[in-house]
Design a protein around this motif. Structure first.
Motif, PDB file in Angstrom:
ATOM      1  N   GLY A   1      -8.927  -0.044  -4.233  1.00 32.71           N
ATOM      2  CA  GLY A   1      -9.086   1.325  -3.767  1.00 32.71           C
ATOM      3  C   GLY A   1      -7.801   2.131  -3.744  1.00 32.71           C
ATOM      4  N   ASP A   2      -7.894   3.355  -3.186  1.00 31.34           N
ATOM      5  CA  ASP A   2      -6.772   4.295  -3.157  1.00 31.34           C
ATOM      6  C   ASP A   2      -5.546   3.686  -2.487  1.00 31.34           C
ATOM      7  OD1 ASP A   2      -8.428   6.093  -4.343  1.00 31.34           O
ATOM      8  OD2 ASP A   2      -8.790   7.294  -2.541  1.00 31.34           O
ATOM      9  N   ASP A   3      -4.402   3.947  -3.094  1.00 28.23           N
ATOM     10  CA  ASP A   3      -3.083   3.568  -2.570  1.00 28.23           C
ATOM     11  C   ASP A   3      -2.781   2.073  -2.671  1.00 28.23           C
ATOM     12  OD1 ASP A   3      -2.074   6.090  -1.891  1.00 28.23           O
ATOM     13  OD2 ASP A   3      -3.161   6.101   0.007  1.00 28.23           O
ATOM     14  N   ASP A   4      -3.738   1.269  -3.089  1.00 25.42           N
ATOM     15  CA  ASP A   4      -3.468  -0.168  -3.198  1.00 25.42           C
ATOM     16  C   ASP A   4      -2.480  -0.436  -4.329  1.00 25.42           C
ATOM     17  OD1 ASP A   4      -3.928  -3.008  -2.615  1.00 25.42           O
ATOM     18  OD2 ASP A   4      -4.863  -3.035  -4.588  1.00 25.42           O
ATOM     19  N   LEU A   5      -1.545  -1.344  -4.085  1.00 23.10           N
ATOM     20  CA  LEU A   5      -0.531  -1.698  -5.072  1.00 23.10           C
ATOM     21  C   LEU A   5      -0.614  -3.155  -5.515  1.00 23.10           C
ATOM     22  CD1 LEU A   5       2.404   0.190  -3.349  1.00 23.10           C
ATOM     23  CD2 LEU A   5       1.507   0.713  -5.638  1.00 23.10           C
ATOM     24  N   GLY A   6      -1.467  -3.913  -4.876  1.00 20.01           N
ATOM     25  CA  GLY A   6      -1.581  -5.313  -5.243  1.00 20.01           C
ATOM     26  C   GLY A   6      -0.460  -6.163  -4.665  1.00 20.01           C
ATOM     27  N   GLU A   7      -0.204  -7.277  -5.326  1.00 19.25           N
ATOM     28  CA  GLU A   7       0.711  -8.295  -4.791  1.00 19.25           C
ATOM     29  C   GLU A   7       2.161  -8.046  -5.221  1.00 19.25           C
ATOM     30  OE1 GLU A   7      -1.140 -10.750  -2.712  1.00 19.25           O
ATOM     31  OE2 GLU A   7      -2.176  -8.854  -3.072  1.00 19.25           O
ATOM     32  N   ILE A   8       2.694  -6.877  -4.881  1.00 20.41           N
ATOM     33  CA  ILE A   8       4.033  -6.476  -5.336  1.00 20.41           C
ATOM     34  C   ILE A   8       5.142  -7.126  -4.517  1.00 20.41           C
ATOM     35  CG2 ILE A   8       3.169  -4.301  -6.265  1.00 20.41           C
ATOM     36  CD1 ILE A   8       4.393  -2.961  -3.713  1.00 20.41           C
TER      37      ILE A   8
ATOM     38  N   ASN B   1       0.839  -1.188   0.000  1.00 13.32           N
ATOM     39  CA  ASN B   1       0.000   0.000   0.000  1.00 13.32           C
ATOM     40  C   ASN B   1       0.883   1.249   0.000  1.00 13.32           C
ATOM     41  OD1 ASN B   1      -1.602   2.243   1.488  1.00 13.32           O
ATOM     42  ND2 ASN B   1      -3.170   0.740   0.924  1.00 13.32           N
ATOM     43  N   ALA B   2       0.603   2.182  -0.915  1.00 11.52           N
ATOM     44  CA  ALA B   2       1.430   3.383  -1.035  1.00 11.52           C
ATOM     45  C   ALA B   2       1.415   4.219   0.231  1.00 11.52           C
ATOM     46  CB  ALA B   2       0.961   4.219  -2.223  1.00 11.52           C
TER      47      ALA B   2
ATOM     48  N   MET C   1      -0.615  -6.977  -9.850  1.00  6.42           N
ATOM     49  CA  MET C   1       0.403  -6.049  -9.360  1.00  6.42           C
ATOM     50  C   MET C   1       0.298  -4.711 -10.080  1.00  6.42           C
ATOM     51  SD  MET C   1       3.706  -8.582  -9.412  1.00  6.42           S
ATOM     52  CE  MET C   1       3.619 -10.270  -8.823  1.00  6.42           C
ATOM     53  N   ALA C   2       0.453  -3.629  -9.343  1.00  2.22           N
ATOM     54  CA  ALA C   2       0.501  -2.309  -9.971  1.00  2.22           C
ATOM     55  C   ALA C   2       1.712  -2.212 -10.891  1.00  2.22           C
ATOM     56  CB  ALA C   2       0.570  -1.219  -8.906  1.00  2.22           C
ATOM     57  N   LEU C   3       2.783  -2.909 -10.523  1.00  5.00           N
ATOM     58  CA  LEU C   3       4.004  -2.929 -11.326  1.00  5.00           C
ATOM     59  C   LEU C   3       4.698  -4.257 -11.094  1.00  5.00           C
ATOM     60  CD1 LEU C   3       6.044  -1.218 -13.079  1.00  5.00           C
ATOM     61  CD2 LEU C   3       7.218  -0.724 -10.911  1.00  5.00           C
ATOM     62  N   PRO C   4       4.940  -5.042 -12.159  1.00  2.00           N
ATOM     63  CA  PRO C   4       5.661  -6.301 -11.962  1.00  2.00           C
ATOM     64  C   PRO C   4       7.100  -6.007 -11.559  1.00  2.00           C
ATOM     65  CG  PRO C   4       5.348  -5.876 -14.299  1.00  2.00           C
ATOM     66  CD  PRO C   4       4.549  -4.835 -13.570  1.00  2.00           C
TER      67      PRO C   4
END
Length: 234
Positions: free
Chosen positions: A98-105, A68-69, A187-190
């Motif tokens: 939702g806001d600030d979530d980055l997923g499974e990074i 989470n960001a 993921m927001a970014l792999p």
């Protein structure tokens, strides 16, 4: 710094131009490597001003399994804000929470890699062994007329590495991975830096670390918070 600048020059002179998803061509030279001896100094190599506190905050976040960001910001690291809240592709991703979530990074894979086992119900020995290793049964089903159970466990790869370094330092299997193919779309970014292997030397009481990076902007090279050896695919 000298070897880094020499590598930049080498890539510019010998690399090949390639198109990519960003729309900005790159000069690519795969398989380059940089090596650093931590006894000679800290390998913070970059051509720009280094935000050291942000780099440390990010690494702490990874080691805590942060996804989470907002949690990264609390650690003094704002570099994930754009990935979390301004990336159009991620904003449209149904896995985003939702806001600030980055997923499974990164950190999620490092500390809570999701492991599943599908075992025939008739194989009681395998089921018992898997349960004894900390897995829990989460589902049961049938496939091609054969009943099976599904077991799950979140694997702490970093903890496993630390334990192996202590108990079996001669092992060549002391590594952890961030490239979980099954969850790249979550993921927001792999991960760019994705494979890390430790090499303990029992005789000298030293540890080397090889880091593999699938993609990196060599001209702005990231500070190397954790590596004694640094293998880079530019």
């Amino acid at each position: 710094m000298k070897q880094y600048l020499e590598l930049v020059s080498h890539v510019i002179q010998n690399g090949t131009k390639q198109a990519n998803r960003t729309g900005i061509n790159t000069i690519s030279f795969p398989g380059a490597m940089l090596r650093f001896d931590l006894q000679e100094g800290f390998p913070a190599i970059t051509t720009r001003k280094m935000a050291f506190k942000s780099a440390i905050g990010e690494m702490c976040g990874f080691l805590r399994g942060v996804n989470n960001a907002a949690e990264f910001r609390a650690l003094g690291c704002k570099v994930w804000d754009q990935n979390a809240n301004e990336n159009a592709q991620w904003l449209a991703n149904p896995f985003r929470q939702g806001d600030d979530d980055l997923g499974e990074i990164y950190g999620v894979q490092w500390r809570k890699w999701p492991a599943y086992k599908q075992i025939p119900l008739s194989n009681t020995a395998a089921i018992e062994q898997t349960l004894s290793n900390g897995y829990k049964q989460i589902a049961q089903g049938e496939e091609d007329g054969q009943a099976y159970v599904v077991l799950y466990k979140a694997i702490d790869q970093v903890r496993q590495c630390v334990d192996t370094i202590i108990k079996d330092p001669g092992s060549r299997r002391i590594l952890f991975h961030g490239w979980n193919v099954a969850q790249l779309d979550e993921m927001a970014l792999p991960p760019c830096h994705l494979l890390y292997q430790f090499h303990p030397n029992v005789e000298t009481k030293e540890i080397s670390l090889t880091l593999y990076i699938r993609s990196n902007d060599l001209g702005l090279l990231y500070p190397l918070e954790e590596s004694a050896q640094y293998a880079m695919a530019a």
